[in-house]
Enzyme design. Structure first.
Site, PDB file in Angstrom:
ATOM      1  N   CYS A   1       0.859  -1.176   0.000  1.00 32.09           N
ATOM      2  CA  CYS A   1       0.000   0.000   0.000  1.00 32.09           C
ATOM      3  C   CYS A   1       0.895   1.225   0.000  1.00 32.09           C
ATOM      4  CB  CYS A   1      -0.860  -0.009   1.263  1.00 32.09           C
ATOM      5  SG  CYS A   1      -1.906   1.452   1.427  1.00 32.09           S
TER       6      CYS A   1
ATOM      7  N   HIS B   1      -8.910  -3.781  -2.092  1.00 27.80           N
ATOM      8  CA  HIS B   1      -7.981  -2.979  -1.291  1.00 27.80           C
ATOM      9  C   HIS B   1      -8.389  -1.502  -1.303  1.00 27.80           C
ATOM     10  CE1 HIS B   1      -3.673  -2.014   0.013  1.00 27.80           C
ATOM     11  NE2 HIS B   1      -4.176  -0.828  -0.308  1.00 27.80           N
ATOM     12  N   GLU B   2      -8.675  -0.966  -2.493  1.00 23.06           N
ATOM     13  CA  GLU B   2      -9.023   0.464  -2.597  1.00 23.06           C
ATOM     14  C   GLU B   2     -10.399   0.747  -2.007  1.00 23.06           C
ATOM     15  OE1 GLU B   2      -6.622   2.347  -3.176  1.00 23.06           O
ATOM     16  OE2 GLU B   2      -5.330   0.775  -3.950  1.00 23.06           O
TER      17      GLU B   2
ATOM     18  N   HIS C   1     -10.161   1.337   1.592  1.00 23.83           N
ATOM     19  CA  HIS C   1      -9.699   2.685   1.965  1.00 23.83           C
ATOM     20  C   HIS C   1     -10.877   3.647   2.151  1.00 23.83           C
ATOM     21  CE1 HIS C   1      -5.352   2.622   1.961  1.00 23.83           C
ATOM     22  NE2 HIS C   1      -5.275   2.083   0.771  1.00 23.83           N
TER      23      HIS C   1
HETATM   24 ZN    ZN Z   1      -3.609   1.144   0.007  1.00 27.58          ZN
END
Ligand code: ZN
Length: 182
Positions: free
Chosen positions: A110, A153-154, A157
């Site tokens: 990341c 993953h995004e 966020h």
């Molecule tokens: Zn990330």
């Protein structure tokens, strides 16, 4: 041009915010930021440019990583030698997920986590993501393998979740036998 130092580090509490949905038309400053994000991610994956501008390589970035708590993200996926598919999605939602789970063998990375983290981050092998393009048109993206992991993953966020949160603290390799590594 965006530099690696412009990206928030995991110690920054803003990364824990739950980002807010955007409305259309997007503001000019958001559109400009999206261009910078795509430019950074693309250049960072081209060796000589990454070196020239001192960019840490990454394939995905969410707005909150630049301190903007809005639900949009960009992914620049290398599909060949310096050949990329670029995704920009606003207000994205996971609408389908495979039962099959996978993880990145070498560990996920990341742009906001500047240390080596080992352990398994369980992800769906295939996902469907629905949302809107920058003009507010509805879009649907089907992703598998590495790209599916990038979207998960995004998306995390946008909810203030980092990949490190998904690693079992007591047993970082928990579930290894039930998942396929990529
Ligand atoms: Zn990330």
């Amino acid at each position: 041009m965006l530099k690696t130092k412009n990206i928030l580090d995991e110690k920054d509490k803003r990364l824990r915010l739950v980002s807010k949905e955007v409305t259309f038309p997007l503001e000019k400053k958001d559109l400009d930021m999206i261009d910078l994000m795509v430019e950074y991610l693309t250049n960072s994956q081209i060796d000589d440019l990454a070196e020239k501008y001192d960019l840490r390589p990454g394939m995905g970035m969410a707005a909150i990583q630049l301190g903007v708590a809005k639900r949009f993200l960009t992914i620049v996926h290398e599909i060949g030698e310096e050949e990329f598919d670029t995704y920009v999605i606003c207000n994205p939602k996971l609408t389908r997920t495979s039962e099959e789970m996978i993880y990145v063998e070498d560990g996920e990375g990341c742009l906001s986590v500047n240390r080596d983290v080992t352990g398994i981050v369980p992800r769906h092998a295939r996902v469907t993501v629905e949302g809107y393009d920058v003009n507010g048109n509805k879009i649907k993206i089907r992703a598998r393998e590495e790209l599916a992991i990038a979207f998960q993953h995004e998306l995390d966020h946008l909810d203030g979740i980092l990949f490190t949160d998904r690693i079992d603290k007591k047993n970082p390799y928990k579930g290894k036998d039930q998942m396929r590594s990529i």
